[in-house]
Design a protein around this motif. Structure first.
Motif, PDB file in Angstrom:
ATOM      1  N   LYS A   1       0.830  -1.327   0.317  1.00  0.00           N
ATOM      2  CA  LYS A   1      -0.198  -0.198  -0.214  1.00  0.00           C
ATOM      3  C   LYS A   1       1.111   1.045   0.525  1.00  0.00           C
ATOM      4  CE  LYS A   1      -3.915   1.580   2.311  1.00  0.00           C
ATOM      5  NZ  LYS A   1      -5.527   1.490   3.355  1.00  0.00           N
TER       6      LYS A   1
ATOM      7  N   ILE B   1       1.519   4.141  -3.322  1.00  0.00           N
ATOM      8  CA  ILE B   1       0.664   5.048  -2.957  1.00  0.00           C
ATOM      9  C   ILE B   1       2.344   6.056  -2.836  1.00  0.00           C
ATOM     10  CG2 ILE B   1       2.148   6.288  -0.513  1.00  0.00           C
ATOM     11  CD1 ILE B   1      -0.893   7.452  -2.168  1.00  0.00           C
TER      12      ILE B   1
ATOM     13  N   VAL C   1      -3.840  13.211  -2.758  1.00  0.00           N
ATOM     14  CA  VAL C   1      -4.655  12.012  -3.908  1.00  0.00           C
ATOM     15  C   VAL C   1      -4.725  11.334  -2.457  1.00  0.00           C
ATOM     16  CG1 VAL C   1      -4.051  10.713  -5.052  1.00  0.00           C
ATOM     17  CG2 VAL C   1      -3.871  13.244  -5.822  1.00  0.00           C
TER      18      VAL C   1
ATOM     19  N   GLY D   1      -8.021  11.779  -0.746  1.00  0.00           N
ATOM     20  CA  GLY D   1      -9.396  11.866  -1.540  1.00  0.00           C
ATOM     21  C   GLY D   1      -9.375  10.541  -1.613  1.00  0.00           C
ATOM     22  N   ILE D   2      -8.811   9.326  -1.437  1.00  0.00           N
ATOM     23  CA  ILE D   2      -9.235   7.786  -1.854  1.00  0.00           C
ATOM     24  C   ILE D   2      -8.911   7.212  -0.114  1.00  0.00           C
ATOM     25  CG2 ILE D   2      -7.958   8.101  -4.720  1.00  0.00           C
ATOM     26  CD1 ILE D   2      -5.648   6.353  -2.588  1.00  0.00           C
TER      27      ILE D   2
ATOM     28  N   ASP E   1     -12.979   6.607   0.890  1.00  0.00           N
ATOM     29  CA  ASP E   1     -13.013   5.451   0.570  1.00  0.00           C
ATOM     30  C   ASP E   1     -12.690   4.149   1.795  1.00  0.00           C
ATOM     31  OD1 ASP E   1     -14.007   2.904  -0.520  1.00  0.00           O
ATOM     32  OD2 ASP E   1     -13.564   3.787  -2.811  1.00  0.00           O
TER      33      ASP E   1
ATOM     34  N   ILE F   1     -11.108   1.447   0.319  1.00  0.00           N
ATOM     35  CA  ILE F   1      -9.684   2.049   1.203  1.00  0.00           C
ATOM     36  C   ILE F   1      -8.833   2.234   2.113  1.00  0.00           C
ATOM     37  CG2 ILE F   1      -7.818   3.081  -0.403  1.00  0.00           C
ATOM     38  CD1 ILE F   1      -9.188   3.749  -3.076  1.00  0.00           C
TER      39      ILE F   1
ATOM     40  N   LEU G   1      -1.246   5.310   3.184  1.00  0.00           N
ATOM     41  CA  LEU G   1      -1.483   5.744   2.257  1.00  0.00           C
ATOM     42  C   LEU G   1       0.058   7.797   2.511  1.00  0.00           C
ATOM     43  CD1 LEU G   1      -5.019   6.154   1.503  1.00  0.00           C
ATOM     44  CD2 LEU G   1      -2.855   4.432   0.443  1.00  0.00           C
TER      45      LEU G   1
END
Ligand code: UGA
Length: 468
Positions: free
Chosen positions: A251, A255, A272, A275-276, A279, A282, A287
C-alpha cells in the motif's frame, strides 16, 4: 501444576496463568509486561545477562513510549531471568518471541526459535506439558517444525507426551507497541486443538473483553471497540502475518509510485491520498507517501514471503514490485537535492531523523542509512540529528563519517539544504524562520511530507516534498 491438562472446564475456571516468554525484544518484552499488568504471573527470559540485569533494575532496554512506567507497575508479577528451565514445570504457556533475522537469500533464520524449542523439549515435564505458542514472525510450517524439534528432544530422553504448538502472530508496531497490545484490532490464534484456543483466549480475556483499568501511560482510545478473536489453522495464522505486512508495505509503495506521477502531472499526493482514503474500501492508513518503508519487519517479512513464494514456484509479482519501488524510493531525496542544490560534492546537508519511524530508536533498514551513504559517497558533508536514535546509529555505522548534532537547529546551521527523513513530531514545531536564517541556503526536502509547504515557501524556503 500447569492448568493445561486437557480439561477445558479447568481452563475456564482459572484466572491467572503462569506464562514464560522467551525473548525480550519489542514483542517479548511488551507482551510480557502487558500480560503481567493484566494479572498473569509472567517470566521473561533472555540469554543476554546485561538485558536481564537492566530489566531487573526497572530500566527498559528498548525505547518505547510507556514501557518504563509499565516496567515499574508490573514489577510484582513479572520476573526476569536468563534461565527458563526453573520456570518450565509451572508454566501453563511458553511463548516464543525470539528474533527471526533474514538470511542473505531472503529466507528466515530460525536458529533462535529452534534453540528455544530444543531447550523446552529437554526440560519440560512430558506428563504435564505447557502450551507452546509461536509469537515470533516465522515462515509457514514453523509451528510444525517446533513441534517436531520438541518431540525429537523428548524422544532423546526416552519420553513422549501430548503437547501442542499454537501460532499467535503479533501485529504491534514500534512506537505504539503497548497501545497495540492492549487495544488490538484483532487477535489471531492458529492451532489444531480446542484446548489451545481456550487457553489463549483465557490469557487474552482481559484484552478481548477490555475488563482492565488502562495503565496511565496507555489510555484506552475513545470509541475503541472490542477486538475480534480470529481462530484458524496454524498455517493460516502464519500466512496472515506475512499477508498483512506485505499488504501494508505494498500500500505504501503504491502511494509512493503515484507520488512520482503526481509530481509529473502537477498534483499533490497528500490531497490524492486523502481523496482515496475516505473510500471505506481503501481506508486512510498507510497512504503517506515518503522516503520509503524500513524497520525490522516490512523489509525482512517481504523478503521472506517472496522466498516462500519462490519455493512453491509461486512468484508474488505485486510484492516483488512493491519491494523494488521501495528500494528506489530513497533516491528521490538525492534527485531532489541535485535539482535544487545542483552540485552535491562539497555541500553540507543537514539530515533530520535517523530512526526508521518516529517514537522509536530503531534504525534497522531505516531509509536514512541509504540516503546518508549516498550523500557521503557523493562528497557531501552530513550533519545529522535525531531526538533518540543518534547513539544507536553511531554505534551501528561507525564507518559513516557524519557530524552528529544535538538539535535540529544545530543540524541546519550553515547547511546548504535540510532533508527530513523521519516524521518526529518535534520537527513540526521548529522555528523555521530562525532556522532558515542560520542556513547557507534555504532548501528543504521533506521526505515525509510533514510540513506545510505554504508556510515554508512564505518563509523564503525552496520546499520540495514527495509527490507534491
Ligand atoms: C509493522 C506493522 O505495521 C505491524 O502491524 C507489525 O506487527 C510489525 O510491522 C511487525 O511485523 O512486527 P512497524 O515496522 O513497527 O510495524 O512500523 P510501521 O508503522 O508499520 O512502519 C513501517 C515503515 O513504513 C516505516 O518506515 C514507516 O515510516 C513507513 N510508512 C508507514 C510509510 O512510509 N508510510 C505510511 O503511510 C506508513
Amino acid at each position: 501444576m500447569p492448568i493445561w491438562k486437557g480439561c477445558v472446564e479447568l481452563v475456564k475456571a482459572a484466572e491467572k496463568l503462569n506464562i514464560v516468554i522467551v525473548g525480550t525484544g519489542y514483542v517479548g518484552l511488551t507482551t510480557g509486561l502487558a500480560l503481567g499488568y493484566l494479572g498473569h504471573r509472567v517470566t521473561c527470559v533472555d540469554k543476554a545477562k546485561e538485558i536481564i540485569d537492566k530489566l531487573d533494575r526497572g530500566i527498559s532496554t528498548i525505547y518505547e513510549p510507556g514501557l518504563e512506567e509499565l516496567l515499574r507497575d508490573s514489577g510484582k508479577t513479572v520476573t526476569f531471568t536468563e534461565n527458563m528451565i526453573d520456570y518450565l514445570p509451572e508454566a501453563d504457556l511458553v511463548i516464543i518471541a525470539v528474533g527471526t533475522p533474514s538470511k542473505s537469500n531472503g529466507d528466515t533464520d530460525l536458529s533462535f526459535v529452534e534453540a528455544v524449542a530444543r531447550e523446552i523439549g529437554q526440560a519440560m515435564d512430558p506428563a504435564s506439558p505447557p502450551l507452546i505458542v509461536n509469537k515470533s514472525t516465522v515462515p509457514i510450517g514453523t509451528a510444525r517444525r517446533v513441534q517436531s524439534v520438541i518431540k525429537e528432544e523428548l524422544e532423546h530422553r526416552g519420553a513422549s507426551g501430548n503437547f501442542c504448538v499454537a501460532s499467535n502472530p503479533e501485529f504491534l508496531s514500534e512506537g505504539a507497541a503497548l497501545h497495540d497490545t492492549f487495544y488490538p484490532d484483532r487477535i489471531v490464534v492458529g492451532a489444531e486443538d480446542i484446548q489451545a484456543f481456550n487457553l489463549i483466549r483465557q490469557m487474552y480475556a482481559p484484552i478481548l473483553e477490555q475488563t482492565f483499568t488502562p495503565p496511565q501511560a496507555v489510555p484506552r482510545p475513545e470509541g475503541y471497540s472490542l477486538p475480534a478473536l480470529v481462530t484458524t489453522s496454524p498455517t493460516s495464522a502464519e500466512l496472515i502475518k506475512y499477508t498483512a505486512n506485505a499488504f501494508l508495505a505494498t500500500k505504501i509503495s503504491f502511494i509512493n509510485e503515484f507520488a512520482t506521477l503526481a509530481e509529473k502531472v502537477g498534483a499533490d499526493i497528500v490531497e490524492v491520498a486523502k481523496g482515496i482514503g475516505l473510500d471505506k474500501r481503501i481506508g486512510p492508513g498507510f497512504l503517506s507517501a515518503g522516503v520509503g518503508w524500513g524497520g525490522s519487519c516490512f523489509p525482512k517479512d517481504v523478503r521472506s514471503i517472496l522466498f516462500t513464494g519462490s519455493q512453491y514456484n509461486c512468484e508474488l509479482q505485486l510484492v516483488q514490485t512493491a519491494l523494488e519501488v521501495n528500494q528506489r524510493q530513497h533516491k528521490k531525496i538525492i534527485e531532489k537535492l541535485q535539482q535544487t542544490l545542483k552540485v552535491i560534492r562539497g555541500s553540507t546537508v543537514g539530515v533530520l531523523g535517523l530512526a526508521f519511524k518516529p517514537n522509536t530508536d530503531d534504525i534497522r533498514e531505516s531509509p536514512a542509512i541509504n540516503v546518508i551513504r549516498e550523500l557521503l559517497d557523493m562528497g557531501a558533508r552530513v550533519k545529522a540529528y535525531d531526538p533518540i536514535a543518534r547513539e544507536k546509529y553511531r554505534q551501528a555505522y561507525p564507518d559513516q563519517d557524519l557530524v552528529y548534532c544535538e538539535s535540529a537547529m544545530d543540524s541546519a546551521r550553515e547547511s546548504d539544504a535540510l532533508v527530513i527523513l523521519t516524521d518526529w513530531d518535534e520537527f513540526r514545531h521548529l522555528p523555521w524562520a530562525e532556522i532558515g536564517e542560520s542556513m547557507s541556503s534555504k532548501i528543504i526536502i521533506d521526505g515525509r511530507n510533514m510540513l506545510s509547504s505554504e508556510d515554508l515557501i512564505r518563509s523564503g524556503f525552496i520546499y520540495s516534498g514527495i509527490g507534491r
